[in-house]
Design a protein around this motif. Structure first.
Motif, PDB file in Angstrom:
ATOM      1  N   GLY A  65       0.899  -1.202   0.036  1.00 39.12           N
ATOM      2  CA  GLY A  65      -0.068  -0.052   0.060  1.00 39.12           C
ATOM      3  C   GLY A  65       0.760   1.191  -0.055  1.00 39.12           C
ATOM      4  N   GLY A  66       0.706   2.227   0.922  1.00 37.04           N
ATOM      5  CA  GLY A  66       1.414   3.240   1.321  1.00 37.04           C
ATOM      6  C   GLY A  66       2.602   3.181   2.166  1.00 37.04           C
ATOM      7  N   ASP A  67       2.852   1.934   2.610  1.00 37.29           N
ATOM      8  CA  ASP A  67       3.956   1.718   3.799  1.00 37.29           C
ATOM      9  C   ASP A  67       4.888   0.806   3.073  1.00 37.29           C
ATOM     10  OD1 ASP A  67       1.926   2.888   5.669  1.00 37.29           O
ATOM     11  OD2 ASP A  67       1.083   0.982   6.057  1.00 37.29           O
ATOM     12  N   LEU A  68       6.073   1.257   3.863  1.00 40.94           N
ATOM     13  CA  LEU A  68       7.346   0.429   3.378  1.00 40.94           C
ATOM     14  C   LEU A  68       7.711  -0.681   4.437  1.00 40.94           C
ATOM     15  CD1 LEU A  68       9.572  -0.058   1.089  1.00 40.94           C
ATOM     16  CD2 LEU A  68      10.633   1.819   2.480  1.00 40.94           C
ATOM     17  N   GLU A  69       7.499  -1.935   4.273  1.00 36.01           N
ATOM     18  CA  GLU A  69       7.915  -2.913   5.405  1.00 36.01           C
ATOM     19  C   GLU A  69       9.415  -3.218   5.218  1.00 36.01           C
ATOM     20  OE1 GLU A  69       3.586  -5.285   5.792  1.00 36.01           O
ATOM     21  OE2 GLU A  69       5.358  -6.295   4.820  1.00 36.01           O
ATOM     22  N   VAL A  70      10.170  -3.621   6.091  1.00 33.17           N
ATOM     23  CA  VAL A  70      11.366  -3.867   6.392  1.00 33.17           C
ATOM     24  C   VAL A  70      11.717  -5.127   6.889  1.00 33.17           C
ATOM     25  CG1 VAL A  70      13.931  -3.329   6.786  1.00 33.17           C
ATOM     26  CG2 VAL A  70      12.374  -1.615   6.368  1.00 33.17           C
ATOM     27  N   ARG A  71      12.069  -6.210   6.159  1.00 32.48           N
ATOM     28  CA  ARG A  71      12.318  -7.562   6.953  1.00 32.48           C
ATOM     29  C   ARG A  71      13.803  -8.219   6.841  1.00 32.48           C
ATOM     30  NH1 ARG A  71       7.385  -9.952   7.865  1.00 32.48           N
ATOM     31  NH2 ARG A  71       5.584  -8.753   6.637  1.00 32.48           N
ATOM     32  N   ASP A  72      14.183  -8.895   7.854  1.00 35.03           N
ATOM     33  CA  ASP A  72      15.781  -9.347   7.516  1.00 35.03           C
ATOM     34  C   ASP A  72      15.689 -10.500   6.963  1.00 35.03           C
ATOM     35  OD1 ASP A  72      14.536 -11.516   9.437  1.00 35.03           O
ATOM     36  OD2 ASP A  72      15.216 -10.554  11.326  1.00 35.03           O
ATOM     37  N   SER A  73      16.732 -11.324   6.909  1.00 31.77           N
ATOM     38  CA  SER A  73      16.995 -12.279   6.079  1.00 31.77           C
ATOM     39  C   SER A  73      16.078 -13.664   6.441  1.00 31.77           C
ATOM     40  CB  SER A  73      18.482 -12.728   5.925  1.00 31.77           C
ATOM     41  OG  SER A  73      18.784 -13.270   7.282  1.00 31.77           O
ATOM     42  N   SER A  74      15.499 -13.581   7.878  1.00 32.43           N
ATOM     43  CA  SER A  74      14.599 -14.734   8.021  1.00 32.43           C
ATOM     44  C   SER A  74      13.246 -14.238   7.996  1.00 32.43           C
ATOM     45  CB  SER A  74      15.038 -14.990   9.527  1.00 32.43           C
ATOM     46  OG  SER A  74      14.413 -13.951  10.360  1.00 32.43           O
ATOM     47  N   ALA A  75      12.832 -13.039   7.122  1.00 36.61           N
ATOM     48  CA  ALA A  75      11.627 -12.546   6.640  1.00 36.61           C
ATOM     49  C   ALA A  75      10.904 -12.225   8.067  1.00 36.61           C
ATOM     50  CB  ALA A  75      10.849 -13.959   6.027  1.00 36.61           C
ATOM     51  N   ALA A  76      11.708 -12.024   9.142  1.00 42.39           N
ATOM     52  CA  ALA A  76      10.996 -11.394  10.230  1.00 42.39           C
ATOM     53  C   ALA A  76      10.921  -9.931   9.940  1.00 42.39           C
ATOM     54  CB  ALA A  76      11.651 -11.665  11.566  1.00 42.39           C
ATOM     55  N   LEU A  77       9.647  -9.478  10.259  1.00 44.30           N
ATOM     56  CA  LEU A  77       9.404  -7.805  10.097  1.00 44.30           C
ATOM     57  C   LEU A  77      10.344  -6.963  11.213  1.00 44.30           C
ATOM     58  CD1 LEU A  77       7.871  -5.841   8.798  1.00 44.30           C
ATOM     59  CD2 LEU A  77       5.941  -6.045  10.792  1.00 44.30           C
ATOM     60  N   VAL A  78      11.126  -6.261  10.644  1.00 50.93           N
ATOM     61  CA  VAL A  78      11.981  -5.309  11.403  1.00 50.93           C
ATOM     62  C   VAL A  78      11.120  -4.050  11.874  1.00 50.93           C
ATOM     63  CG1 VAL A  78      14.233  -4.310  11.682  1.00 50.93           C
ATOM     64  CG2 VAL A  78      14.124  -6.486  10.448  1.00 50.93           C
ATOM     65  N   THR A  79      10.583  -3.396  10.760  1.00 54.46           N
ATOM     66  CA  THR A  79       9.973  -2.163  10.866  1.00 54.46           C
ATOM     67  C   THR A  79       9.146  -1.888   9.891  1.00 54.46           C
ATOM     68  OG1 THR A  79      10.156   0.307  11.622  1.00 54.46           O
ATOM     69  CG2 THR A  79      11.860  -0.700  10.091  1.00 54.46           C
ATOM     70  N   THR A  80       8.088  -1.075   9.860  1.00 53.70           N
ATOM     71  CA  THR A  80       7.232  -0.501   9.082  1.00 53.70           C
ATOM     72  C   THR A  80       7.241   1.089   9.106  1.00 53.70           C
ATOM     73  OG1 THR A  80       5.860  -2.485   9.343  1.00 53.70           O
ATOM     74  CG2 THR A  80       4.934  -0.654   7.839  1.00 53.70           C
ATOM     75  N   VAL A  81       7.574   1.572   7.952  1.00 55.36           N
ATOM     76  CA  VAL A  81       7.546   2.963   7.762  1.00 55.36           C
ATOM     77  C   VAL A  81       6.317   3.527   7.220  1.00 55.36           C
ATOM     78  CG1 VAL A  81       8.648   4.813   6.684  1.00 55.36           C
ATOM     79  CG2 VAL A  81       9.971   3.120   7.369  1.00 55.36           C
ATOM     80  N   SER A  82       5.480   3.927   8.058  1.00 56.29           N
ATOM     81  CA  SER A  82       3.930   4.426   7.800  1.00 56.29           C
ATOM     82  C   SER A  82       3.582   5.787   7.812  1.00 56.29           C
ATOM     83  CB  SER A  82       3.157   3.554   8.164  1.00 56.29           C
ATOM     84  OG  SER A  82       1.470   3.643   7.927  1.00 56.29           O
ATOM     85  N   PRO A  83       3.169   6.441   6.880  1.00 59.07           N
ATOM     86  CA  PRO A  83       3.430   6.355   5.442  1.00 59.07           C
ATOM     87  C   PRO A  83       4.656   6.658   4.930  1.00 59.07           C
ATOM     88  CG  PRO A  83       2.443   8.410   5.748  1.00 59.07           C
ATOM     89  CD  PRO A  83       2.633   7.880   7.118  1.00 59.07           C
ATOM     90  N   PHE A  84       5.184   5.862   3.827  1.00 56.29           N
ATOM     91  CA  PHE A  84       6.490   6.258   3.564  1.00 56.29           C
ATOM     92  C   PHE A  84       6.581   7.260   2.395  1.00 56.29           C
ATOM     93  CE2 PHE A  84       9.625   5.521   0.003  1.00 56.29           C
ATOM     94  CZ  PHE A  84      10.694   5.483   0.710  1.00 56.29           C
ATOM     95  N   ASP A  85       7.693   8.128   2.979  1.00 58.49           N
ATOM     96  CA  ASP A  85       7.875   9.383   1.995  1.00 58.49           C
ATOM     97  C   ASP A  85       9.270   9.172   1.480  1.00 58.49           C
ATOM     98  OD1 ASP A  85       8.249  11.773   0.983  1.00 58.49           O
ATOM     99  OD2 ASP A  85       8.066  13.072   2.686  1.00 58.49           O
ATOM    100  N   PRO A  86       9.461   8.992   0.080  1.00 60.34           N
ATOM    101  CA  PRO A  86      10.924   8.964  -0.484  1.00 60.34           C
ATOM    102  C   PRO A  86      11.715  10.042  -0.079  1.00 60.34           C
ATOM    103  CG  PRO A  86       9.378   9.424  -2.375  1.00 60.34           C
ATOM    104  CD  PRO A  86       8.555   9.055  -0.852  1.00 60.34           C
TER     105      PRO A  86
END
Length: 396
Positions: A229-250
């Motif tokens: 959507g409008g959020d940027l999810e960041v996951r590590d190599s194990s696919a675990a969610l590290v953080t979500t930037v909401s809403p994302f602004d480049p």
């Protein structure tokens, strides 16, 4: 007091020999042009002469070292200049290949040109000096420092050794630039990471930078960024969610686990990319990546291809800069060698002047002294001849 015939004879012959020795000494000085030929001629001056000769011998060795270093560094600087020009041309070829109006055949021609450029660059990196030693092998001067492996990648077979030359008392200068320093260990164009983009990418974005900004908080790993959507999810190599930037602004960099990531534009929903730790890049690997990108006609003008192109261009700029720095280092050393060489020439001139004062002969005084000694020798010889032939029987 009675004087025996033997005593008179001994005194006379001693006088003759003394005069002959003095005359021979002056003749030797006139022949050599030196006032002091042995320590016995002038012990104090002889010590000074010996010290000055030792200093001149040391200066001569420094000059030989400087000549050797100058030859190697001049060749190194020249070859790095050629390498800098070659790698700079790669950027122009990459931008030309990204032109959407080119046919696939034209891009293939550019890829062929890049392969030729890569081979030329490897040939420069394998340059040998007049003695057959490899310039960019570090301490490993006897074996070829760069070669292609089975996969077509360029590998470095040398080391990071810098061969120093003593160019003045207590002063050493490197006479070579190791190949890994010049060609292999350029800083990553993005900072501390490389980026993998997916073929499914829709948005026209790329990673401008990805750097470790807080080493204490940094967790070494690969991180995947995905637009949901409008959020940027960041996951590590194990696919675990590290953080979500909401809403994302480049326009605002993303900070996660001590890393700061900056994007050029807004990804589309579902777009994803992965950053992997990589703080250094090889210019050879970068050119190989450029060739692979150009040779794939289905990628170069896609969002993924344009993003990869941006990364390649950043790495090329970093590689060119790295070669330029190495070239500048060799140029700096050449300038330093020139300065030391001038200082040694002046030092030897001063030493030679001091030597001249201590040991050079005053010919006018020496010739005058020779004439005096020869006159005295003739007189003593004449007296000795007359005394030696005199006998009482001449008066009986």
């Amino acid at each position: 007091m009675r004087i025996s015939t033997a005593q008179m004879f001994n005194q006379s012959i001693t006088s003759v020999l003394d005069r002959q020795s003095s005359t021979s000494k002056i003749l030797e000085q006139l022949s050599s042009g030196k006032r002091v030929n042995t320590a016995g001629d002038d012990p104090v001056a002889a010590i000074g002469i010996d010290n000055l000769n030792q200093q001149n011998a040391l200066v001569d060795q420094f000059m030989k070292n400087i000549d050797y270093a100058n030859n190697r560094l001049s060749l190194t600087e020249s070859k790095l200049g050629s390498a800098e020009t070659l790698t700079g041309s790669v950027r122009e070829q990459m931008l030309r290949a990204a032109n959407g109006g080119l046919e696939d055949s034209e891009r293939q021609m550019i890829a062929v040109e890049l392969r030729t450029t890569l081979e030329e660059l490897v040939a420069i990196a394998n340059t040998q000096d007049e003695s057959g030693n490899y310039l960019f092998g570090g301490f490993e001067t006897g074996k070829q420092p760069f070669s292609f492996d089975a996969a077509g990648n360029v590998v470095y077979n040398g080391d990071s050794g810098v061969r120093d030359a003593v160019v003045a008392s207590g002063v050493t200068l490197g006479t070579n630039i190791p190949g890994d320093q010049a060609f292999m260990n350029a800083p990553s164009g993005l900072g501390d990471f490389s980026v993998n983009y997916l073929a499914s990418q829709v948005g026209d974005f790329s990673v401008n930078s990805a750097s470790i900004t807080d080493p204490a908080a940094y967790v070494e790993d690969s991180y995947t960024f995905t637009m949901v959507g409008g959020d940027l999810e960041v996951r590590d190599s194990s696919a675990a969610l590290v953080t979500t930037v909401s809403p994302f602004d480049p326009s605002t960099p993303v900070s996660v686990n001590g890393i700061e990531v900056s994007l050029s534009d807004m990804p589309e929903n579902g777009d994803s990319f992965t950053i992997n730790p990589q703080s250094e890049v090889s210019i050879f690997d970068t050119i190989n990546q450029a060739i692979s990108l150009i040779e794939d006609p289905n990628k170069i003008n896609t969002p993924q291809g344009r993003s990869e192109l941006a990364q390649v261009l950043n790495d090329i700029d970093s590689g060119v800069n790295q070669i330029s720095i190495a070239r500048g280092q060799s140029g700096t050393h050449l300038k330093s060698l020139e300065s030391h060489s001038s200082a040694h020439v002046e030092e030897k001139l001063v030493n030679s002047s001091a030597l001249s004062m201590l040991e050079d002969l005053d010919y006018a005084s020496a010739i005058t002294e020779l004439e005096k000694q020869q006159l005295a020798l003739n007189a003593v010889s004449s007296v000795f001849s007359k005394v030696g032939s005199t006998t009482l029987f001449d008066y009986i």
